[in-house]
Design an enzyme around this catalytic site. Structure first.
Site, PDB file in Angstrom:
ATOM      1  N   GLU A 153       0.691  -0.950  -0.043  1.00 50.11           N
ATOM      2  CA  GLU A 153       0.076  -0.045  -0.253  1.00 50.11           C
ATOM      3  C   GLU A 153       0.831   1.031  -0.066  1.00 50.11           C
ATOM      4  OE1 GLU A 153      -2.874  -0.643   3.339  1.00 50.11           O
ATOM      5  OE2 GLU A 153      -4.027  -1.985   1.936  1.00 50.11           O
ATOM      6  N   CYS A 193      -1.867  -4.487  -5.706  1.00 52.03           N
ATOM      7  CA  CYS A 193      -2.427  -5.844  -5.102  1.00 52.03           C
ATOM      8  C   CYS A 193      -1.182  -6.890  -5.282  1.00 52.03           C
ATOM      9  CB  CYS A 193      -3.381  -6.456  -6.003  1.00 52.03           C
ATOM     10  SG  CYS A 193      -4.934  -5.037  -5.916  1.00 52.03           S
ATOM     11  N   GLU A 204      -1.522 -10.048  -6.259  1.00 45.17           N
ATOM     12  CA  GLU A 204      -1.440 -10.666  -7.465  1.00 45.17           C
ATOM     13  C   GLU A 204      -0.830 -10.078  -8.614  1.00 45.17           C
ATOM     14  OE1 GLU A 204      -4.038  -9.761  -5.696  1.00 45.17           O
ATOM     15  OE2 GLU A 204      -5.946 -10.797  -6.200  1.00 45.17           O
ATOM     16  N   CYS A 237      -9.093  -8.627  -7.875  1.00 47.58           N
ATOM     17  CA  CYS A 237      -9.902  -7.462  -8.418  1.00 47.58           C
ATOM     18  C   CYS A 237      -9.929  -7.396  -9.989  1.00 47.58           C
ATOM     19  CB  CYS A 237      -9.272  -6.203  -7.603  1.00 47.58           C
ATOM     20  SG  CYS A 237      -7.930  -5.570  -8.677  1.00 47.58           S
ATOM     21  N   CYS A 296      -6.594  -6.800 -11.446  1.00 47.83           N
ATOM     22  CA  CYS A 296      -5.663  -8.059 -11.607  1.00 47.83           C
ATOM     23  C   CYS A 296      -6.094  -9.002 -12.676  1.00 47.83           C
ATOM     24  CB  CYS A 296      -5.522  -8.453 -10.182  1.00 47.83           C
ATOM     25  SG  CYS A 296      -4.548  -7.416  -9.116  1.00 47.83           S
TER      26      CYS A 296
HETATM   27  N1  THU Z   1      -5.776  -6.444  -2.329  1.00 45.23           N
HETATM   28  C1  THU Z   1      -5.041  -7.291  -2.957  1.00 45.23           C
HETATM   29  O1  THU Z   1      -4.023  -7.446  -2.801  1.00 45.23           O
HETATM   30  N2  THU Z   1      -5.645  -8.386  -3.839  1.00 45.23           N
HETATM   31  C2  THU Z   1      -6.807  -8.471  -3.790  1.00 45.23           C
HETATM   32  O2  THU Z   1      -7.484  -9.506  -4.444  1.00 45.23           O
HETATM   33  C3  THU Z   1      -7.964  -7.823  -3.328  1.00 45.23           C
HETATM   34  C4  THU Z   1      -7.229  -6.498  -2.757  1.00 45.23           C
HETATM   35  C5  THU Z   1      -5.279  -5.507  -1.703  1.00 45.23           C
HETATM   36  C6  THU Z   1      -5.303  -4.183  -2.011  1.00 45.23           C
HETATM   37  C7  THU Z   1      -5.334  -3.441  -0.558  1.00 45.23           C
HETATM   38  O3  THU Z   1      -4.116  -3.298  -0.183  1.00 45.23           O
HETATM   39  C8  THU Z   1      -6.098  -4.304   0.240  1.00 45.23           C
HETATM   40  O4  THU Z   1      -6.268  -5.522  -0.191  1.00 45.23           O
HETATM   41  C9  THU Z   1      -7.550  -3.818   0.636  1.00 45.23           C
HETATM   42  O5  THU Z   1      -8.125  -3.547  -0.699  1.00 45.23           O
END
Ligand code: THU
Length: 133
Positions: free
Chosen positions: A44, A53, A55, A86, A89
């Site tokens: 983040e 993310c 992925e 998401c 991704c």
């Molecule tokens: N996030 C992921 O890394 N992968 C997902 O499939 C869904 C969301 C992360 C992004 C962010 O850092 C946190 O989860 C909340 O959205």
């Protein structure tokens, strides 16, 4: 890779997730045709929209390592629900293999399996660029 092995790697990887804003941690492994793999976690940023993310980080690590064709994504978030990739991704994963298998683990270490094509039907790809002027 066997699911039990993937889960062990995912549980160790997730301790590297950087999620001070959402407190929602995720880890991912992208696996290739010959068992080669690369991992990633969500990272983040104080400028929230710059977050990446798990992925996409795993996929970019896989490609950066010189590996060519991903066949499977393992995903783990320690929640009751099965956290799906998401939309962004899904699109990025489809660039390298629209038929990829997606294996999602939840906190109880149960899993669900999907095909990327069912998660993102009719995605935009190389062939759509062919009609340009
Ligand atoms: N996030 C992921 O890394 N992968 C997902 O499939 C869904 C969301 C992360 C992004 C962010 O850092 C946190 O989860 C909340 O959205």
């Amino acid at each position: 890779m066997r699911k039990i092995e993937a889960l062990n790697i995912l549980k160790s990887l997730i301790t590297n997730a950087y999620a001070p804003y959402s407190s929602f941690t995720v880890s991912a492994i992208v696996e290739g045709e010959n068992g080669e793999y690369a991992g990633g976690v969500n990272v983040e940023n104080a400028s929230y929209g710059l977050t990446v993310c798990a992925e996409r980080i795993a996929l970019f690590n896989f490609i950066s390592n010189g590996f060519k064709k991903p066949i499977r994504l393992f995903l783990y978030a320690p929640t009751e629900n099965f956290t799906p990739p998401c939309g962004a991704c899904r699109q990025v994963l489809s660039e390298f293999n629209p038929d990829m298998e997606i294996v999602i683990f939840n906190k109880d270490e149960n899993f669900k399996t999907y095909e990327l094509g069912e998660l993102i039907p009719l995605c935009f790809n190389k062939s759509n660029l062919e009609g340009r002027k």
